[in-house]
Design an enzyme around this catalytic site. Sequence first.
Site: not given
Length: 391
Positions: A89, A91, A213, A289, A327, A329, A332, A358
Site C-alpha cells: 500500500d 501509506g 476516493q 484484502d 476443508c 487444509c 483440518c 486453516h
Amino acid sequence: MFKITSKDSSSRARTGILKTPHGEIKTPAYIIVGTHAKVRALKPKDLKKTKTQVVIANTYHLWQTLGDKLNDFEGLHKKMDWNGPIITDSGGFQVFSLGFAREHRVGKIANIFPDEEEQEHAANLSPEKNLVHIEKNGVRFKTEKGEEFLGPKESIKIQEQLGADIILAFDECTSPLNNYKYTKEALKRTHAWEKKCLKAKARKDQLLFGIVQGGEYQDLRKESAKYIGGLPFDGLAIGGSLGKSKKDMWQVVNWTIPLLPEEKPRHLLGIGQIKDLFDGVERGIDMFDCVIPTREARHGRLWTARGHFDIIKGKFTNNSSPLDKTCDCETCKTLTKKELRERFKSKDKDAARLATIHNIFFFNNLMEQIRDSIQNNTFDKLKQKFLNLKS
C-alpha cells in the site's frame, strides 16, 4: 497484463488473470495481509500450503522499521522467502488510521471498528491524539523519531525500494465523519498526489494502481472514478472512507464501478468478510484484502462454510469432530476441535499457526470456488447456497 477470462451472465462478476513479475494472479482473489513483510504466526513454507496467491505488506510500517536500511534493502520477496506476487500500500491509509481514526474513534466505515461485531466496544472508546498534519504536498507524521514527511514522491520511492510487484498511489483516506467540504478538499489533494505518483514512478517492472476516493458523497466518488480511471494506471482501487454502514459502502461501489475502465483490475481495499466477497464480486470487484483471516485466527476464531466459531469456548472441550469436515487444509486433516482448543488453552505457540493455516486456506479456497462458479455460470447459485449455509 490483465485479461478477463469469463463473465457471469446475471451480474458484473468476472474472472481474470493479472500477470506480474512473480507470477499470475487469478481473480477474483483474496490478498493475505503481511504487514511487516511477514504473515504473522506462519513460517514461509506454511504460506505455500494455503492456496495463497498474493500478499500485501505495509509501506508506512516498513518505512518506519527499516529507516536508512531501505537503501540496501534486499527486497520483499527475499525478506519473506516468498516467490509469489506482493502488493504494497502507499501509506495513505495511515493518514487516516493515525489521524482522524484516532480523533473520531472510527474505522473506514463509521460503525465498523474494525468490524460490526465490535461496534459496542467502539462506542466506549475515548478520542486519542491526531498524529498527522496534512499539507498541500504530503503528510507529516508524529513518530518516535520526531516529525517525518511522506508525500507521493517519497511513497513511490519507498515502494520501489521494497520491490513489490504491485504498488499503490499515495492518497488521503478520509474519515466517515469528515464533512462534504473537507472531503472535497481532500479529494483535490489526492488527485494531485496520484498524478505525481505516475510521474515519480521509475521502475518499469512494477504495476501502479490508482485509488478512487470521495467518501460517501456521490458526486465526489463519480468525479474521482472518472478522473483516476482516466489516468494511465495499471489497475484501480476503491479506498475509504466508505460511509456509515455496509449499505453505504455498497452504494459507493455501485457509483464507482460503472465509471472505471472495464479492462483494468479493481481492488476493494480493506474489506473481506464472507458476505462482502460475494456482494463485491457480483458488483465487479476483482481483488480484496483484509486482516480477518489472520488476526482472528490468532485469537482462536475459525471460519467455515457455516460461519465462524471460537475454538477456545468450553463447549469444544470434548469435541472430537474435525474443525471443518469440508476443508482439506493441513490443520483440518490432522487436528480435532478438542485438540486445537487444548493447544490454545495451554498457550502453545503452534496453535495460532495452525488456526491461521486453516483460515487462510478457507478464504483462498472460497475464492477458488467463486472463480469456478463464474466460469460455470453458477455464481448466484453458489452465493445463495453458501450464505444459506452460513446462516
